[in-house]
Scaffold this active site. Structure first.
Site, mmCIF file in Angstrom:
data_model
loop_
_atom_site.group_PDB
_atom_site.id
_atom_site.type_symbol
_atom_site.label_atom_id
_atom_site.label_comp_id
_atom_site.label_asym_id
_atom_site.label_seq_id
_atom_site.Cartn_x
_atom_site.Cartn_y
_atom_site.Cartn_z
ATOM 1 N N CYS A 14 1.281 -0.870 0.267
ATOM 2 C CA CYS A 14 0.030 -0.263 -0.543
ATOM 3 C C CYS A 14 0.758 1.023 0.062
ATOM 4 O O CYS A 14 0.566 2.642 0.217
ATOM 5 C CB CYS A 14 -0.749 0.193 1.002
ATOM 6 N N HIS A 44 -8.993 2.588 -1.568
ATOM 7 C CA HIS A 44 -7.942 3.324 -1.855
ATOM 8 C C HIS A 44 -7.533 2.006 -2.233
ATOM 9 O O HIS A 44 -6.971 0.827 -2.783
ATOM 10 C CB HIS A 44 -7.385 1.851 -0.792
#
Lengths: 398, 480
Positions: free
Chosen positions: A88, A345
């Site tokens: 991420c 996200h």
């Protein structure tokens, strides 16, 4: 002693698409949109870009491997383009590459662009299966998802600090409610509605104790940044944003294989933050960091990150949450744009999307969300799982 | 004199009441029998239960001494890939172990015992473990579903420390076609019950037992316990009468508590008899299936020295009722469950990786640093202890027998699971070492940070398209 990155690199242009379930737009469309805004904002032309970094995580879901998806989409003229992936933190990793490129003096202008198209999978959430251990994972890893991995942080936090399930969930609900409030004010956010603490606490459980509103959205999006050497920045614009610190910290394995990590904090965040503050010469983060975009993939992640970033004392973030410290009108606003909570996200894009908000806030261009006179802004990504993670930490300022 | 040196058993946690099944689907031409039956959890099968029984049997015994492992079943997961070799790997036995599968008949459990006895009595082998296990799935609504239960037993045979000598045996074999299943078929076929009962159980078992009595010049009264299976409760009693046995001599069949357990049945009854046995007792055990093997044991004074075993008694006491027939169907893969598109994604099992990492995957072995003593999982070449970091100073370290403390956990409704929520957590092992595992045989409400857990061998996944039963270890609350 290494000098660090402080005041060597400036961001002179940024672009960010609207994030959301963009059924009508491809990853390539999103790249073009983020790219257009970034070079227009920087006041440069494509030919001025000498090198580029491209961040995307689940390449198999959209664009495919390598750097060519970006170079051919944007028709970059045979310049060096590097594709990066680091969970991420992928978007921040792309920006890191571009920053080091200009800081080294190898190039004058570099670009970082991140994109992710998550909504072509056919289901909600991220692709299944644990992906941390490669081919071994199907043999020995638990049947885990991201919500579950982070829920285990909450389970332990509640147990360690004596929070009842209701008390703990109430603390977490306030984290999400705050971000939803900010997202309403942001036209680029995916989720734009107020949600009450009661609604959040009563939502269906995804992974105990985390409910639906404790989890960030899942969306498509792209963001880009143009960077140059600090000493050249004012040639492009009067209000460049300077990189004050840039750190990555990655797990050594001891959290998940040795018995000392307490699973109420994230060791990598703690380490990356300490180094970033040292690099930026920040002595008191609680007082000096005006605002931050942190990795709120789940409400518990944001809560423990407040402690890891030294914004709140260990075990006492609840007091700050209850006092509204991190609200838009609080002393240290967090997720001023709505965060992952409201943006979702799209992994490759998130780090750059966070930076977009800090950049706009520092330039005074955050519209209804503008906070007063920010000095330093921080971005933080947590990739992987809490005990086996990649952390990126940027500090930027004027 | 060779014989049994240790025993163990495994009964899955779930029980389903016969009425629960009957009220859902009825039974073809019959009524619900009283009681309940044991049902394997969705992540259990013949092989995982066999490992469970073997671990019970091996409690306190050095595994390095085991040089044979025979497995009797009618429901082996693999037709090609030796099931006993997987059990031996899960038990972390030495590579020089002799393994063999005994399949195709419900007397394969006793057949495996007799072969093991032959191997140890002449000294060819020292300690041969026999596992017998069955997990037979009947068609919904049919008599097999009604009567078949799931379970496993394990016996260790050897010459040292014998608790019950195997004094003799008598076998009969008939191509008795009461039940059959062709290669590739999922469900059994059966002939009429009256044929199975009258021409089968009530003739063949007495024939084998009488043969044994004649051969050794004994009478039925010479035995403290007589154990044999019978699918029909009333006929079970009639067989005893026919043999002239007093009801007190007859070993309880477990039909109303576990069910008919196929290959494992006679051995589970034997374990139950051993739990109650006194030195000098004689025990007669007969199997049933295309004939019968009758075996006769004499209990020694070492019976008192058997260490702590879960055996049948503790396994019977550990149970949770499965109140939903629909969940039973899902557990036994009898109803196609929606796993979502995420759940449908599955990569091929990397077989070469599995073989290379067999001690990790099947035996739950990690490493222990010879310099600092830190156990770690999975195997590391560089020590994970921050101030150690020794390189290549590791030895194998088996976690499967270690209990642990549940450090943290969750119940995950997003993870694709037959039995949501998927519960998993991080285990801190006693003696050191930490890793994350799926949890099984527990309910989310009862799971707590800090609770004691033990490790259990389970089927991790079933890849039907590629014919792979994948196994690994899970954590479960310590069975008390």
């Amino acid at each position: 002693m290494a000098e660090g990155i402080k005041d060597k690199v400036a961001i002179i242009g940024m672009g960010c698409t609207k994030f959301g379930e963009l059924w009508d737009q491809s990853a390539e469309d999103l790249m073009v949109d983020a790219f257009k805004e970034a070079i227009e904002d920087a006041g440069i032309e494509k030919k001025d870009i000498e090198a580029a970094w491209f961040g995307t995580h689940f390449e198999q879901l959209s664009v495919g491997k390598g750097a060519t998806p970006m170079s051919t989409t944007l028709k970059l003229p045979f310049i060096p383009v590097t594709r990066v992936e680091n969970f991420c933190a992928t978007g921040s990793e792309a920006l890191r590459g571009a920053c080091y490129a200009v800081a080294s003096g190898a190039y004058d202008i570099a670009m970082a662009l991140g994109v992710e198209k998550l909504k072509d999978t056919g289901y909600g959430g991220l692709p299944g299966g644990p992906s941390l251990m490669g081919t071994r994972s199907m043999l020995i890893a638990p049947n885990m998802t991201a919500p579950g991995a982070f829920a285990m942080l909450a389970t332990r936090y509640f147990a360690q600090y004596g929070l009842s399930p209701e008390g703990g969930k109430n603390m977490l609900a306030k984290v999400s409610a705050k971000s939803h409030h900010n997202g309403v004010l942001n036209p680029k956010a995916h989720l734009r509605r107020e949600v009450t603490v009661e609604q959040i606490m009563n939502a269906p459980i995804i992974a105990w104790p985390l409910g639906l509103f404790d989890c960030c959205g899942v969306s498509d999006g792209s963001a880009a940044a143009i960077v140059t050497r600090a000493d050249m920045a004012k040639k492009f614009r009067p209000d460049p944003v300077y990189v004050k610190a840039l750190q990555i910290a990655v797990s050594s394995g001891e959290e998940m294989m040795y018995n000392t990590w307490d699973s109420t904090h994230v060791e990598t965040t703690t380490r990356a933050a300490a180094k970033a503050y040292e690099e930026a010469a920040i002595k008191n983060p609680r007082e000096e960091i005006s605002m931050a975009e942190v990795h709120d993939c789940f409400s518990i992640t944001e809560a423990v990150t407040m402690e890891d970033l030294q914004f709140s004392p260990r075990g006492r973030v609840k007091e700050d949450i209850d006092a509204g410290r991190f609200n838009l009108d609080g002393e240290q606003p967090i997720q001023t744009d709505g965060g992952l909570k409201c943006f979702g996200h799209p992994i490759g894009a998130s780090g750059l999307r966070m930076m977009y908000e800090m950049y706009k806030q520092l330039q005074g261009k955050a519209g209804e969300r503008q906070i007063r006179d920010p000095k330093f802004g921080a971005t933080h990504n947590l990739g992987g799982f809490p005990g086996m993670s990649v952390i990126s930490m940027f500090i930027v300022g004027l | 004199m060779a014989g049994i040196t240790s025993y163990g058993a495994y009964i899955p946690r779930y029980r389903i009441n016969h009425n629960t099944i009957f009220s859902a689907v009825g039974f073809l031409g019959t009524f619900p029998a009283p009681g309940e039956k044991a049902v394997a959890n969705w992540d259990e099968d013949t092989l995982s239960m066999a490992v469970g029984a073997a671990i019970d049997c091996l409690n306190g015994i050095e595994r390095e001494k085991i040089d044979g492992l025979y497995f009797g079943t009618t429901t082996q997961p693999y037709m090609l890939r030796q099931n006993s070799a997987i059990i031996a790997a899960a038990l972390d036995l030495q590579p020089n172990v002799r393994t063999a599968d005994f399949v195709g008949s419900t007397k394969s459990g006793t057949a495996a015992v007799l072969s093991a006895f032959d191997a140890v009595k002449g000294g060819e082998r020292s300690n041969v473990m026999v596992c017998a296990s069955d997990c037979r799935t009947g068609k919904p609504g049919g008599p097999q579903e009604h009567l078949y239960g799931d379970g496993a037993a394990a016996l260790l045979l050897g010459n040292d420390g014998v608790i019950a000598t195997l004094e003799g045996s008598y076998s009969v074999s008939y191509d008795f076609p009461d039940r059959w299943k062709a290669s590739g078929e999922r469900f059994e076929h059966a002939w009429e019950d009256r044929f199975i009962r009258d021409a089968g159980y009530s003739k063949i078992i007495p024939e084998a037992i009488s043969g044994l009595l004649n051969k050794y010049n004994l009478t039925i009264q010479d035995f403290a316990k007589v154990a044999y299976p019978c699918l029909y409760p009333r006929e079970h009693g009639n067989i005893a009468k026919r043999l002239g046995a007093d009801p007190s001599q007859v070993q309880e069949s477990m039909l109303a508590t576990v069910g008919d357990i196929g290959s494992a049945g006679p051995l589970m009854m034997l374990v139950a008899a051993l739990e109650e046995a006194k030195p000098g007792d004689r025990i007669l055990v007969a199997s049933f299936g295309n004939g019968s093997d009758a075996l006769f044991f004499q209990v020694t004074d070492r019976i008192a020295k058997v260490g702590d075993r879960r055996g049948i008694k503790k396994n019977l006491a550990f149970k949770k009722e499965l109140t939903s027939y629909e969940r039973y169907l899902a557990f036994r893969n009898l109803a196609p469950m929606e796993m979502g598109m995420r759940g449908e994604e599955s990569a091929p099992t990397p077989m070469s990786t599995l073989f290379r990492e067999r001690k990790t995957v099947l035996a739950l072995c990690g490493s222990k640093c010879k310099r600092c003593g830190t156990p770690q999982f999975p195997y590391q070449r560089i020590c994970v202890k921050p101030d150690c970091g020794a390189v290549d100073e590791m030895e194998y370290y088996r976690f499967s027998g270690k209990n642990g403390i549940l450090f943290t956990y969750t119940g995950d409704n997003l993870a694709a699971s037959i039995d949501p929520p998927a519960i998993y957590g991080v285990v801190d092992f006693e003696g050191g070492g930490r890793s994350q595992f799926d949890l099984t045989d527990c309910d989310l409400d009862s799971v707590k940070v800090g609770m004691s857990v033990e490790m259990t061998f389970r089927r991790k996944y079933l890849d039907e398209a590629r014919g792979v039963h994948g196994y690994f270890w899970k954590a479960t609350p310590v069975r008390n």
